[in-house]
Design a protein around this motif. Structure first.
Motif, PDB file in Angstrom:
ATOM      1  N   LYS A  34       0.836  -1.204   0.000  1.00 24.66           N
ATOM      2  CA  LYS A  34       0.000   0.000   0.000  1.00 24.66           C
ATOM      3  C   LYS A  34       0.870   1.253   0.000  1.00 24.66           C
ATOM      4  CE  LYS A  34      -4.183   1.874   0.418  1.00 24.66           C
ATOM      5  NZ  LYS A  34      -5.318   1.596  -0.490  1.00 24.66           N
ATOM      6  N   ALA A  35       1.954   1.223   0.760  1.00 29.05           N
ATOM      7  CA  ALA A  35       2.865   2.368   0.794  1.00 29.05           C
ATOM      8  C   ALA A  35       3.411   2.657  -0.601  1.00 29.05           C
ATOM      9  CB  ALA A  35       4.007   2.103   1.770  1.00 29.05           C
ATOM     10  N   THR A  36       3.765   1.613  -1.328  1.00 26.31           N
ATOM     11  CA  THR A  36       4.255   1.789  -2.698  1.00 26.31           C
ATOM     12  C   THR A  36       3.176   2.386  -3.586  1.00 26.31           C
ATOM     13  OG1 THR A  36       5.799  -0.067  -2.472  1.00 26.31           O
ATOM     14  CG2 THR A  36       5.199   0.594  -4.710  1.00 26.31           C
ATOM     15  N   GLU A  37       1.942   1.894  -3.449  1.00 25.07           N
ATOM     16  CA  GLU A  37       0.828   2.412  -4.249  1.00 25.07           C
ATOM     17  C   GLU A  37       0.593   3.899  -3.987  1.00 25.07           C
ATOM     18  OE1 GLU A  37      -2.459  -0.029  -3.184  1.00 25.07           O
ATOM     19  OE2 GLU A  37      -1.725  -1.797  -4.265  1.00 25.07           O
ATOM     20  N   LEU A  38       0.820   4.326  -2.749  1.00 25.39           N
ATOM     21  CA  LEU A  38       0.593   5.720  -2.374  1.00 25.39           C
ATOM     22  C   LEU A  38       1.780   6.621  -2.696  1.00 25.39           C
ATOM     23  CD1 LEU A  38      -1.163   5.253   1.099  1.00 25.39           C
ATOM     24  CD2 LEU A  38      -2.239   5.884  -1.074  1.00 25.39           C
ATOM     25  N   GLY A  39       2.871   6.028  -3.178  1.00 27.40           N
ATOM     26  CA  GLY A  39       4.053   6.823  -3.497  1.00 27.40           C
ATOM     27  C   GLY A  39       4.911   7.155  -2.299  1.00 27.40           C
ATOM     28  N   MET A  40       4.831   6.326  -1.259  1.00 23.14           N
ATOM     29  CA  MET A  40       5.599   6.552  -0.032  1.00 23.14           C
ATOM     30  C   MET A  40       7.002   5.964  -0.217  1.00 23.14           C
ATOM     31  SD  MET A  40       2.471   5.628   2.590  1.00 23.14           S
ATOM     32  CE  MET A  40       3.477   5.663   4.076  1.00 23.14           C
ATOM     33  N   LYS A  41       7.909   6.763  -0.754  1.00 24.75           N
ATOM     34  CA  LYS A  41       9.217   6.269  -1.172  1.00 24.75           C
ATOM     35  C   LYS A  41      10.232   6.147  -0.042  1.00 24.75           C
ATOM     36  CE  LYS A  41       8.627   8.178  -5.829  1.00 24.75           C
ATOM     37  NZ  LYS A  41       9.178   9.108  -6.858  1.00 24.75           N
ATOM     38  N   ASP A  42       9.942   6.742   1.098  1.00 22.13           N
ATOM     39  CA  ASP A  42      10.908   6.735   2.199  1.00 22.13           C
ATOM     40  C   ASP A  42      10.393   5.943   3.398  1.00 22.13           C
ATOM     41  OD1 ASP A  42      12.920   8.634   1.026  1.00 22.13           O
ATOM     42  OD2 ASP A  42      11.146   9.921   0.994  1.00 22.13           O
ATOM     43  N   THR A  43       9.528   4.968   3.126  1.00 19.75           N
ATOM     44  CA  THR A  43       8.876   4.209   4.186  1.00 19.75           C
ATOM     45  C   THR A  43       9.162   2.725   4.060  1.00 19.75           C
ATOM     46  OG1 THR A  43       7.066   5.803   4.415  1.00 19.75           O
ATOM     47  CG2 THR A  43       6.638   3.561   5.167  1.00 19.75           C
ATOM     48  N   VAL A  44       9.485   2.105   5.186  1.00 24.44           N
ATOM     49  CA  VAL A  44       9.562   0.644   5.284  1.00 24.44           C
ATOM     50  C   VAL A  44       8.852   0.245   6.570  1.00 24.44           C
ATOM     51  CG1 VAL A  44      11.020  -1.390   5.499  1.00 24.44           C
ATOM     52  CG2 VAL A  44      11.765   0.519   4.059  1.00 24.44           C
ATOM     53  N   PHE A  45       7.817  -0.576   6.446  1.00 21.70           N
ATOM     54  CA  PHE A  45       7.120  -1.098   7.619  1.00 21.70           C
ATOM     55  C   PHE A  45       7.662  -2.484   7.950  1.00 21.70           C
ATOM     56  CE2 PHE A  45       3.741   1.730   5.844  1.00 21.70           C
ATOM     57  CZ  PHE A  45       3.627   2.582   6.932  1.00 21.70           C
ATOM     58  N   LYS A  46       7.837  -2.748   9.245  1.00 22.26           N
ATOM     59  CA  LYS A  46       8.293  -4.065   9.679  1.00 22.26           C
ATOM     60  C   LYS A  46       7.373  -4.693  10.715  1.00 22.26           C
ATOM     61  CE  LYS A  46      13.103  -3.758   8.328  1.00 22.26           C
ATOM     62  NZ  LYS A  46      14.503  -4.119   8.686  1.00 22.26           N
ATOM     63  N   ALA A  78       3.015  -4.144  12.531  1.00 21.92           N
ATOM     64  CA  ALA A  78       1.710  -3.511  12.348  1.00 21.92           C
ATOM     65  C   ALA A  78       1.375  -2.468  13.397  1.00 21.92           C
ATOM     66  CB  ALA A  78       0.620  -4.585  12.345  1.00 21.92           C
ATOM     67  N   CYS A  79       2.212  -2.351  14.439  1.00 22.82           N
ATOM     68  CA  CYS A  79       1.835  -1.475  15.548  1.00 22.82           C
ATOM     69  C   CYS A  79       2.836  -0.368  15.842  1.00 22.82           C
ATOM     70  CB  CYS A  79       1.586  -2.293  16.812  1.00 22.82           C
ATOM     71  SG  CYS A  79       3.028  -3.201  17.408  1.00 22.82           S
ATOM     72  N   GLY A  80       4.040  -0.449  15.283  1.00 25.23           N
ATOM     73  CA  GLY A  80       5.007   0.622  15.483  1.00 25.23           C
ATOM     74  C   GLY A  80       6.038   0.377  16.560  1.00 25.23           C
ATOM     75  N   LEU A  81       6.066  -0.832  17.144  1.00 30.05           N
ATOM     76  CA  LEU A  81       7.131  -1.134  18.095  1.00 30.05           C
ATOM     77  C   LEU A  81       8.485  -0.932  17.423  1.00 30.05           C
ATOM     78  CD1 LEU A  81       5.810  -4.311  19.955  1.00 30.05           C
ATOM     79  CD2 LEU A  81       6.004  -1.995  20.861  1.00 30.05           C
ATOM     80  N   ASN A  82       9.435  -0.423  18.180  1.00 37.18           N
ATOM     81  CA  ASN A  82      10.713  -0.019  17.609  1.00 37.18           C
ATOM     82  C   ASN A  82      11.511  -1.213  17.100  1.00 37.18           C
ATOM     83  OD1 ASN A  82      12.800   1.727  16.883  1.00 37.18           O
ATOM     84  ND2 ASN A  82      13.835   1.454  18.849  1.00 37.18           N
ATOM     85  N   ILE A  83      11.719  -1.253  15.797  1.00 36.47           N
ATOM     86  CA  ILE A  83      12.552  -2.255  15.136  1.00 36.47           C
ATOM     87  C   ILE A  83      13.444  -1.509  14.159  1.00 36.47           C
ATOM     88  CG2 ILE A  83      12.588  -4.228  13.555  1.00 36.47           C
ATOM     89  CD1 ILE A  83       9.935  -5.108  14.653  1.00 36.47           C
ATOM     90  N   GLU A  84      14.708  -1.866  14.116  1.00 35.17           N
ATOM     91  CA  GLU A  84      15.627  -1.194  13.210  1.00 35.17           C
ATOM     92  C   GLU A  84      15.129  -1.291  11.770  1.00 35.17           C
ATOM     93  OE1 GLU A  84      20.388  -1.165  11.978  1.00 35.17           O
ATOM     94  OE2 GLU A  84      19.635  -2.562  13.496  1.00 35.17           O
ATOM     95  N   GLY A  85      15.111  -0.162  11.093  1.00 38.36           N
ATOM     96  CA  GLY A  85      14.685  -0.135   9.701  1.00 38.36           C
ATOM     97  C   GLY A  85      13.207   0.131   9.498  1.00 38.36           C
ATOM     98  N   HIS A  86      12.443   0.217  10.588  1.00 35.98           N
ATOM     99  CA  HIS A  86      11.009   0.543  10.499  1.00 35.98           C
ATOM    100  C   HIS A  86      10.899   2.067  10.514  1.00 35.98           C
ATOM    101  CE1 HIS A  86       6.657  -0.381  11.391  1.00 35.98           C
ATOM    102  NE2 HIS A  86       6.717   0.881  11.790  1.00 35.98           N
ATOM    103  N   VAL A  87      10.764   2.675   9.334  1.00 32.88           N
ATOM    104  CA  VAL A  87      10.879   4.131   9.223  1.00 32.88           C
ATOM    105  C   VAL A  87       9.863   4.698   8.232  1.00 32.88           C
ATOM    106  CG1 VAL A  87      13.349   4.172   9.796  1.00 32.88           C
ATOM    107  CG2 VAL A  87      12.637   3.918   7.400  1.00 32.88           C
ATOM    108  N   SER A  88       9.664   6.001   8.340  1.00 26.31           N
ATOM    109  CA  SER A  88       8.880   6.743   7.362  1.00 26.31           C
ATOM    110  C   SER A  88       9.365   8.188   7.393  1.00 26.31           C
ATOM    111  CB  SER A  88       7.381   6.648   7.666  1.00 26.31           C
ATOM    112  OG  SER A  88       6.613   7.198   6.610  1.00 26.31           O
ATOM    113  N   SER A  89       8.674   9.057   6.670  1.00 25.21           N
ATOM    114  CA  SER A  89       9.047  10.474   6.612  1.00 25.21           C
ATOM    115  C   SER A  89       7.807  11.327   6.814  1.00 25.21           C
ATOM    116  CB  SER A  89       9.674  10.802   5.253  1.00 25.21           C
ATOM    117  OG  SER A  89       8.711  10.653   4.217  1.00 25.21           O
ATOM    118  N   ALA A  90       8.024  12.604   7.085  1.00 27.96           N
ATOM    119  CA  ALA A  90       6.894  13.518   7.266  1.00 27.96           C
ATOM    120  C   ALA A  90       6.004  13.530   6.023  1.00 27.96           C
ATOM    121  CB  ALA A  90       7.403  14.925   7.577  1.00 27.96           C
ATOM    122  N   TYR A  91       6.621  13.550   4.845  1.00 29.38           N
ATOM    123  CA  TYR A  91       5.842  13.571   3.605  1.00 29.38           C
ATOM    124  C   TYR A  91       5.045  12.281   3.435  1.00 29.38           C
ATOM    125  CZ  TYR A  91       4.693  13.869  -1.363  1.00 29.38           C
ATOM    126  OH  TYR A  91       4.022  13.897  -2.565  1.00 29.38           O
TER     127      TYR A  91
END
Length: 218
Positions: free
Chosen positions: A150-162, A164-177
């Motif tokens: 879904k992130a790819t479909e929305l054009g979220m180029k600086d996001t990687v989900f690891k 579903a809830c946001g617990l801190n895992i290295e590489g789980h990131v996004s951007s303000a945009y």
């Protein structure tokens, strides 16, 4: 959604024509955008036009703001008829073990999709988010694949989900945009999200082997 939006990124999930996404990681100072943050975006909701920004593409951990995407996929699944509001969602051992922000669901406990979404939106409940992920995709891993698609479909180029809830895992990131993009999608496609996202307090009823007990969501 008060807790979701109070951590690393602040997104205005109200039915207004402007979306503000802000990162407060690291040193920051006020700038012409009016935000005191390291990175931010001010986006016009209808067109998606960026009105102001600062380091909008900086990838950072986003903690519980992750649940914006989780909610978006929940609403997608309801729209597509894959689940419905009154489905019973069973809490797995994995979901119950999340810790952090939670509503203390027990293994085997069942709640409706409607109440699970309340728990995610109002209490930023990690256990409810993972339970919904498993209900929709069969596993949290499968759901994370859907999140990244879904992130790819929305054009979220600086996001990687690891997760579903946001617990801190290295590489789980996004951007303000990217947060602004997924927030805009949620608000435009499902304006009814404003009902729970602007609710400050509610309740659910835990139904377990110990009996029933009311639990406050804040």
């Amino acid at each position: 959604m008060r807790r979701i939006l109070s951590l690393l990124v602040v997104v205005t999930l109200l039915m207004t024509p402007v979306i503000a996404a802000e990162s407060n990681i690291g040193e920051s100072e006020s700038d012409s955008s009016g935000f005191n943050s390291r990175s931010n975006v001010l986006m016009e909701m209808t067109s998606g036009t960026v009105l102001k920004e600062k380091n909008k593409d900086a990838s950072i951990p986003i903690a519980s703001v992750t649940k914006i995407m989780t909610l978006l996929l929940c609403y997608d699944a309801i729209r597509d008829g894959r689940i419905n509001w009154q489905d019973q969602v069973t809490v797995s051992e994995h979901a119950a073990s999340m810790g952090g922000s939670q509503v203390f669901m027990e293994v085997g406990e069942q709640q409706t999709v409607k109440d699970m979404i309340k728990c995610i939106s109002i209490a930023s409940a990690n256990d409810a988010a993972v339970a919904m992920a498993e209900h929709i995709a069969g596993s949290e891993t499968g759901f994370v694949d859907l999140m990244n698609k879904k992130a790819t479909e929305l054009g979220m180029k600086d996001t990687v989900f690891k997760n579903a809830c946001g617990l801190n895992i290295e590489g789980h990131v996004s951007s303000a945009y990217d947060v602004a993009l997924m927030s805009r999608a949620l608000m435009l496609e499902y304006p009814e999200v404003s009902v729970t996202s602007t609710t400050w307090m509610d309740t659910i009823v835990h139904k377990t082997r110990k009996g029933e007990s009311e639990f406050g969501l804040t």
